[in-house]
Design a protein around this motif. Structure first.
Motif, PDB file in Angstrom:
ATOM      1  N   PRO A  72     -13.917 -59.452 -44.735  1.00 17.07           N
ATOM      2  CA  PRO A  72     -13.832 -58.241 -43.929  1.00 17.07           C
ATOM      3  C   PRO A  72     -12.460 -58.126 -43.271  1.00 17.07           C
ATOM      4  O   PRO A  72     -11.757 -59.123 -43.115  1.00 17.07           O
ATOM      5  CB  PRO A  72     -14.926 -58.441 -42.897  1.00 17.07           C
ATOM      6  CG  PRO A  72     -15.031 -59.917 -42.740  1.00 17.07           C
ATOM      7  CD  PRO A  72     -14.732 -60.486 -44.114  1.00 17.07           C
ATOM      8  N   ALA A  73     -12.121 -56.926 -42.884  1.00 20.52           N
ATOM      9  CA  ALA A  73     -10.856 -56.698 -42.194  1.00 20.52           C
ATOM     10  C   ALA A  73     -10.906 -57.334 -40.812  1.00 20.52           C
ATOM     11  O   ALA A  73     -11.962 -57.407 -40.178  1.00 20.52           O
ATOM     12  CB  ALA A  73     -10.578 -55.204 -42.072  1.00 20.52           C
ATOM     13  N   ALA A  74      -9.759 -57.792 -40.350  1.00 22.50           N
ATOM     14  CA  ALA A  74      -9.657 -58.319 -38.992  1.00 22.50           C
ATOM     15  C   ALA A  74      -9.650 -57.148 -38.011  1.00 22.50           C
ATOM     16  O   ALA A  74      -9.289 -56.024 -38.379  1.00 22.50           O
ATOM     17  CB  ALA A  74      -8.376 -59.137 -38.851  1.00 22.50           C
ATOM     18  N   GLU A 130     -23.826 -60.922 -42.173  1.00 28.67           N
ATOM     19  CA  GLU A 130     -22.594 -60.864 -41.388  1.00 28.67           C
ATOM     20  C   GLU A 130     -21.772 -59.699 -41.909  1.00 28.67           C
ATOM     21  O   GLU A 130     -21.606 -59.541 -43.125  1.00 28.67           O
ATOM     22  CB  GLU A 130     -21.801 -62.155 -41.537  1.00 28.67           C
ATOM     23  CG  GLU A 130     -22.541 -63.376 -41.018  1.00 28.67           C
ATOM     24  CD  GLU A 130     -21.835 -64.653 -41.417  1.00 28.67           C
ATOM     25  OE1 GLU A 130     -20.885 -65.043 -40.709  1.00 28.67           O
ATOM     26  OE2 GLU A 130     -22.235 -65.244 -42.439  1.00 28.67           O
ATOM     27  N   SER A 131     -21.245 -58.868 -41.010  1.00 23.93           N
ATOM     28  CA  SER A 131     -20.433 -57.722 -41.402  1.00 23.93           C
ATOM     29  C   SER A 131     -19.511 -57.369 -40.240  1.00 23.93           C
ATOM     30  O   SER A 131     -19.416 -58.118 -39.265  1.00 23.93           O
ATOM     31  CB  SER A 131     -21.332 -56.529 -41.759  1.00 23.93           C
ATOM     32  OG  SER A 131     -22.086 -56.130 -40.635  1.00 23.93           O
ATOM     33  N   GLY A 132     -18.846 -56.226 -40.342  1.00 20.72           N
ATOM     34  CA  GLY A 132     -17.973 -55.769 -39.263  1.00 20.72           C
ATOM     35  C   GLY A 132     -16.652 -56.501 -39.238  1.00 20.72           C
ATOM     36  O   GLY A 132     -16.371 -57.360 -40.087  1.00 20.72           O
ATOM     37  N   ASP A 159     -20.223 -59.079 -36.663  1.00 18.24           N
ATOM     38  CA  ASP A 159     -21.522 -58.451 -36.442  1.00 18.24           C
ATOM     39  C   ASP A 159     -22.561 -59.221 -37.242  1.00 18.24           C
ATOM     40  O   ASP A 159     -22.493 -59.260 -38.470  1.00 18.24           O
ATOM     41  CB  ASP A 159     -21.508 -56.983 -36.878  1.00 18.24           C
ATOM     42  CG  ASP A 159     -20.542 -56.139 -36.060  1.00 18.24           C
ATOM     43  OD1 ASP A 159     -20.274 -56.494 -34.896  1.00 18.24           O
ATOM     44  OD2 ASP A 159     -20.053 -55.128 -36.590  1.00 18.24           O
ATOM     45  N   VAL A 160     -23.503 -59.850 -36.563  1.00 22.50           N
ATOM     46  CA  VAL A 160     -24.479 -60.719 -37.224  1.00 22.50           C
ATOM     47  C   VAL A 160     -25.888 -60.214 -36.928  1.00 22.50           C
ATOM     48  O   VAL A 160     -26.237 -59.965 -35.774  1.00 22.50           O
ATOM     49  CB  VAL A 160     -24.333 -62.184 -36.745  1.00 22.50           C
ATOM     50  CG1 VAL A 160     -25.374 -63.072 -37.408  1.00 22.50           C
ATOM     51  CG2 VAL A 160     -22.931 -62.692 -37.030  1.00 22.50           C
ATOM     52  N   ILE A 161     -26.666 -60.079 -37.994  1.00 21.74           N
ATOM     53  CA  ILE A 161     -28.075 -59.720 -37.882  1.00 21.74           C
ATOM     54  C   ILE A 161     -28.870 -60.861 -38.494  1.00 21.74           C
ATOM     55  O   ILE A 161     -28.575 -61.295 -39.606  1.00 21.74           O
ATOM     56  CB  ILE A 161     -28.387 -58.420 -38.654  1.00 21.74           C
ATOM     57  CG1 ILE A 161     -27.651 -57.247 -38.025  1.00 21.74           C
ATOM     58  CG2 ILE A 161     -29.880 -58.164 -38.710  1.00 21.74           C
ATOM     59  CD1 ILE A 161     -27.730 -55.982 -38.864  1.00 21.74           C
TER      60      ILE A 161
END
Length: 101
Positions: A97-99, A43-45, A50-52
């Motif tokens: 992560p940033a909103a 999970e990122s972004g 954003d999930v891979i």
């Protein structure tokens, strides 16, 4: 087993079913994972949206500085081979992560 040289670390990581890391980034390190077995989720972004999901035979790239967390959403342990290249601190823990802006 892990191998270390100046600027590169290579090893394996085993993750138990249901395990989730805290939010972090790898500073100036570029990271590539090769999923050997099980299920791997990244999970990122913005807000972690954003999930891979990857499985055996898949490669996953984590760019330098990308805030993320990893997990194993599967019912079996997962194993990945990791190659991390860069300098500085290899792992920096953060609140999340940033909103979206």
């Amino acid at each position: 087993m892990a191998e270390h040289t100046e600027g590169m670390w290579t090893g394996t990581v085993d993750t138990a079913p249901g395990a989730v890391t805290g939010w972090h980034h790898h500073g100036e390190h570029e990271t590539t994972l090769y999923i050997v077995s099980g299920t791997f989720r990244l999970e990122s972004g913005p807000s972690g949206g954003d999930v891979i999901e990857a499985g055996p035979g898949d490669f996953v790239r984590v760019p330098a500085g990308a805030v993320h967390r990893e997990s194993n959403p599967g019912e079996e342990p997962s194993r990945a081979v990791i190659v991390r290249c860069g300098s500085g601190a290899p792992t920096v823990n953060v609140d999340g992560p940033a909103a979206p802006g």
